[in-house]
Design a protein around this motif. Structure first.
Motif, PDB file in Angstrom:
ATOM      1  N   ILE A  38     -18.408  21.157  50.363  1.00 17.98           N
ATOM      2  CA  ILE A  38     -17.412  20.090  50.206  1.00 17.98           C
ATOM      3  C   ILE A  38     -17.942  18.980  49.299  1.00 17.98           C
ATOM      4  O   ILE A  38     -17.587  17.816  49.454  1.00 17.98           O
ATOM      5  CB  ILE A  38     -17.015  19.506  51.581  1.00 17.98           C
ATOM      6  CG1 ILE A  38     -18.249  19.064  52.365  1.00 17.98           C
ATOM      7  CG2 ILE A  38     -16.210  20.526  52.390  1.00 17.98           C
ATOM      8  CD1 ILE A  38     -17.939  18.211  53.568  1.00 17.98           C
ATOM      9  N   LEU A  39     -18.773  19.353  48.332  1.00 21.02           N
ATOM     10  CA  LEU A  39     -19.409  18.368  47.454  1.00 21.02           C
ATOM     11  C   LEU A  39     -18.406  17.445  46.779  1.00 21.02           C
ATOM     12  O   LEU A  39     -18.629  16.240  46.681  1.00 21.02           O
ATOM     13  CB  LEU A  39     -20.244  19.089  46.391  1.00 21.02           C
ATOM     14  CG  LEU A  39     -21.714  19.330  46.720  1.00 21.02           C
ATOM     15  CD1 LEU A  39     -22.348  20.222  45.675  1.00 21.02           C
ATOM     16  CD2 LEU A  39     -22.468  18.028  46.829  1.00 21.02           C
ATOM     17  N   ASN A  40     -17.331  18.001  46.294  1.00 20.01           N
ATOM     18  CA  ASN A  40     -16.359  17.204  45.542  1.00 20.01           C
ATOM     19  C   ASN A  40     -15.062  16.996  46.301  1.00 20.01           C
ATOM     20  O   ASN A  40     -13.996  16.807  45.705  1.00 20.01           O
ATOM     21  CB  ASN A  40     -16.090  17.845  44.179  1.00 20.01           C
ATOM     22  CG  ASN A  40     -17.257  17.651  43.235  1.00 20.01           C
ATOM     23  OD1 ASN A  40     -17.823  16.567  43.164  1.00 20.01           O
ATOM     24  ND2 ASN A  40     -17.638  18.699  42.519  1.00 20.01           N
ATOM     25  N   ARG A  41     -15.182  17.013  47.617  1.00 16.61           N
ATOM     26  CA  ARG A  41     -14.006  16.811  48.459  1.00 16.61           C
ATOM     27  C   ARG A  41     -13.990  15.371  48.971  1.00 16.61           C
ATOM     28  O   ARG A  41     -15.013  14.860  49.431  1.00 16.61           O
ATOM     29  CB  ARG A  41     -14.066  17.765  49.646  1.00 16.61           C
ATOM     30  CG  ARG A  41     -12.912  17.641  50.619  1.00 16.61           C
ATOM     31  CD  ARG A  41     -13.066  18.698  51.695  1.00 16.61           C
ATOM     32  NE  ARG A  41     -12.000  18.626  52.675  1.00 16.61           N
ATOM     33  CZ  ARG A  41     -11.819  19.525  53.637  1.00 16.61           C
ATOM     34  NH1 ARG A  41     -12.629  20.550  53.721  1.00 16.61           N
ATOM     35  NH2 ARG A  41     -10.837  19.402  54.500  1.00 16.61           N
ATOM     36  N   GLU A  42     -12.869  14.726  48.857  1.00 17.23           N
ATOM     37  CA  GLU A  42     -12.745  13.351  49.326  1.00 17.23           C
ATOM     38  C   GLU A  42     -12.446  13.319  50.826  1.00 17.23           C
ATOM     39  O   GLU A  42     -12.058  14.319  51.425  1.00 17.23           O
ATOM     40  CB  GLU A  42     -11.636  12.625  48.555  1.00 17.23           C
ATOM     41  CG  GLU A  42     -11.877  12.549  47.052  1.00 17.23           C
ATOM     42  CD  GLU A  42     -13.150  11.826  46.683  1.00 17.23           C
ATOM     43  OE1 GLU A  42     -13.553  10.893  47.432  1.00 17.23           O
ATOM     44  OE2 GLU A  42     -13.759  12.168  45.664  1.00 17.23           O
ATOM     45  N   GLY A  43     -12.590  12.140  51.422  1.00 20.08           N
ATOM     46  CA  GLY A  43     -12.270  11.982  52.832  1.00 20.08           C
ATOM     47  C   GLY A  43     -13.387  12.447  53.743  1.00 20.08           C
ATOM     48  O   GLY A  43     -14.506  12.737  53.315  1.00 20.08           O
ATOM     49  N   GLU A  44     -13.084  12.540  55.020  1.00 18.09           N
ATOM     50  CA  GLU A  44     -14.075  12.941  56.008  1.00 18.09           C
ATOM     51  C   GLU A  44     -14.391  14.428  55.876  1.00 18.09           C
ATOM     52  O   GLU A  44     -13.486  15.255  55.743  1.00 18.09           O
ATOM     53  CB  GLU A  44     -13.565  12.651  57.423  1.00 18.09           C
ATOM     54  CG  GLU A  44     -13.523  11.178  57.776  1.00 18.09           C
ATOM     55  CD  GLU A  44     -14.896  10.531  57.712  1.00 18.09           C
ATOM     56  OE1 GLU A  44     -15.864  11.115  58.245  1.00 18.09           O
ATOM     57  OE2 GLU A  44     -14.996   9.438  57.114  1.00 18.09           O
ATOM     58  N   PRO A  45     -15.671  14.772  55.932  1.00 18.69           N
ATOM     59  CA  PRO A  45     -16.025  16.200  55.905  1.00 18.69           C
ATOM     60  C   PRO A  45     -15.636  16.866  57.212  1.00 18.69           C
ATOM     61  O   PRO A  45     -15.852  16.315  58.288  1.00 18.69           O
ATOM     62  CB  PRO A  45     -17.547  16.172  55.734  1.00 18.69           C
ATOM     63  CG  PRO A  45     -17.973  14.858  56.270  1.00 18.69           C
ATOM     64  CD  PRO A  45     -16.845  13.900  56.012  1.00 18.69           C
ATOM     65  N   TYR A  46     -15.021  18.025  57.134  1.00 16.89           N
ATOM     66  CA  TYR A  46     -14.670  18.807  58.317  1.00 16.89           C
ATOM     67  C   TYR A  46     -14.055  17.924  59.409  1.00 16.89           C
ATOM     68  O   TYR A  46     -14.652  17.739  60.490  1.00 16.89           O
ATOM     69  CB  TYR A  46     -15.910  19.536  58.848  1.00 16.89           C
ATOM     70  CG  TYR A  46     -16.557  20.418  57.813  1.00 16.89           C
ATOM     71  CD1 TYR A  46     -16.051  21.691  57.533  1.00 16.89           C
ATOM     72  CD2 TYR A  46     -17.677  19.989  57.088  1.00 16.89           C
ATOM     73  CE1 TYR A  46     -16.629  22.506  56.574  1.00 16.89           C
ATOM     74  CE2 TYR A  46     -18.266  20.794  56.127  1.00 16.89           C
ATOM     75  CZ  TYR A  46     -17.740  22.047  55.869  1.00 16.89           C
ATOM     76  OH  TYR A  46     -18.309  22.839  54.918  1.00 16.89           O
ATOM     77  N   PRO A  47     -12.900  17.368  59.173  1.00 13.58           N
ATOM     78  CA  PRO A  47     -12.317  16.395  60.115  1.00 13.58           C
ATOM     79  C   PRO A  47     -12.057  16.953  61.507  1.00 13.58           C
ATOM     80  O   PRO A  47     -11.980  16.176  62.468  1.00 13.58           O
ATOM     81  CB  PRO A  47     -11.008  15.980  59.428  1.00 13.58           C
ATOM     82  CG  PRO A  47     -10.716  17.063  58.437  1.00 13.58           C
ATOM     83  CD  PRO A  47     -12.049  17.578  57.992  1.00 13.58           C
ATOM     84  N   GLU A  48     -11.924  18.266  61.655  1.00 10.04           N
ATOM     85  CA  GLU A  48     -11.676  18.838  62.977  1.00 10.04           C
ATOM     86  C   GLU A  48     -12.960  19.193  63.721  1.00 10.04           C
ATOM     87  O   GLU A  48     -12.925  19.570  64.891  1.00 10.04           O
ATOM     88  CB  GLU A  48     -10.800  20.086  62.840  1.00 10.04           C
ATOM     89  CG  GLU A  48      -9.411  19.803  62.290  1.00 10.04           C
ATOM     90  CD  GLU A  48      -8.545  21.042  62.225  1.00 10.04           C
ATOM     91  OE1 GLU A  48      -8.990  22.099  62.719  1.00 10.04           O
ATOM     92  OE2 GLU A  48      -7.429  20.961  61.683  1.00 10.04           O
ATOM     93  N   LEU A  49     -14.094  19.092  63.039  1.00  9.06           N
ATOM     94  CA  LEU A  49     -15.363  19.490  63.644  1.00  9.06           C
ATOM     95  C   LEU A  49     -15.919  18.382  64.530  1.00  9.06           C
ATOM     96  O   LEU A  49     -15.948  17.213  64.137  1.00  9.06           O
ATOM     97  CB  LEU A  49     -16.377  19.832  62.543  1.00  9.06           C
ATOM     98  CG  LEU A  49     -17.756  20.299  63.011  1.00  9.06           C
ATOM     99  CD1 LEU A  49     -17.662  21.640  63.721  1.00  9.06           C
ATOM    100  CD2 LEU A  49     -18.708  20.395  61.822  1.00  9.06           C
ATOM    101  N   ASN A  50     -16.387  18.757  65.714  1.00 10.21           N
ATOM    102  CA  ASN A  50     -16.976  17.796  66.646  1.00 10.21           C
ATOM    103  C   ASN A  50     -18.473  18.005  66.848  1.00 10.21           C
ATOM    104  O   ASN A  50     -19.241  17.047  66.840  1.00 10.21           O
ATOM    105  CB  ASN A  50     -16.285  17.888  68.018  1.00 10.21           C
ATOM    106  CG  ASN A  50     -14.812  17.585  67.947  1.00 10.21           C
ATOM    107  OD1 ASN A  50     -14.417  16.608  67.328  1.00 10.21           O
ATOM    108  ND2 ASN A  50     -13.996  18.433  68.556  1.00 10.21           N
TER     109      ASN A  50
END
Length: 257
Positions: free
Chosen positions: A83-95
């Motif tokens: 997710i190098l070039n992905r904006e926002g929170e990384p893996y938003p569903e991951l806890n």
């Protein structure tokens, strides 16, 4: 806890580069050779992604494993490569990420053609659950991180499943953002998946791990491993598939090697 201490370093207002220790960079160089060949601007980007990942994702050690900074950073760095070039929170569903020292066991249910369900214990290197959990065997994580030329990386594999599930289904088609992107992905992905399975049925050796023939979701996870660790070979043998992965991940790994 070690995870909480690292998390605290990233929770303030300071710039990530100001708190990202030189020792951590040296650790990544040692544990993850792929880090060493990243362009400098992507290394800085990766540090930022790692910080966000550690802020939002809890790490838990299992079966007597003693969690270390190296383990946390090695897992986080590999997860964030996707997710190098992905904006926002990384893996938003991951806890939570659970780390076992080595191969772990889980119960798997199977249903046959007659609807009969059986249960059996299987041994795992990793698992990705749809409700915000990734489970990994540390020795496999470490081995996969250090060998960047074999297209065997359990961390890439399981976090590809997490990306695949973000649109609600783990089916080999991650969230792509537009109908045109889905149409292009479906056409290219399906054609390559069927050709790959035909090659295996004919007894041919394949660049992609045969486990990818299990189902489309596993094909996506396995070709993700190949994309990041054998990018030149994949781009030569399956250029259209490589192109779809390049668009989705927003990077071109063959430029790094």
């Amino acid at each position: 806890m070690i995870w909480e201490r690292i998390q605290a370093l990233f929770s303030g207002e300071d710039e990530v580069e100001a708190v990202f220790k030189e020792g951590w960079k040296e650790l990544l160089v040692e544990n993850l050779p792929l880090y060493s060949i990243l362009p400098d601007e992507l290394k800085v980007r990766l540090h930022d992604r790692i910080a966000k990942f550690i802020r939002s994702t809890r790490f838990e050690a299992c079966n007597g494993l003693e969690l270390t900074e190296g383990m946390i950073l090695t897992v986080a760095a590999q997860a964030c490569m996707l997710i190098l070039n992905r904006e926002g929170e990384p893996y938003p569903e991951l806890n939570t990420v659970y780390l076992y020292p080595t191969t772990f066991s889980s119960v798997q249910k199977r249903q046959n053609a007659y609807g009969i369900v059986t249960e059996g214990e299987v041994h795992r290197l990793g698992e990705s659950w749809s409700h915000g959990t990734v489970v990994l065997a540390w020795d496999s994580v470490e081995q996969g991180a250090r060998n960047i030329h074999d297209a065997r990386n359990v961390t890439f594999h399981e976090f590809a499943h997490q990306l695949d599930h973000e649109d609600g289904q783990t089916d080999g088609a991650p969230g792509l953002g537009s109908r045109a992107a889905y149409q292009s992905w479906a056409r290219v992905f399906s054609a390559n998946y069927e050709d790959f399975r035909e090659q295996l049925e004919q007894g041919k050796r394949t660049l992609i791990d045969p486990y990818g023939a299990t189902e489309p979701a596993e094909f996506f996870a396995v070709v993700t491993e190949t994309f990041f660790e054998k990018p030149k070979q994949l781009s030569e043998k399956r250029p259209d598939l490589y192109g779809e992965l390049e668009k989705f991940y927003g990077v071109d790994p063959k430029e790094w090697f």
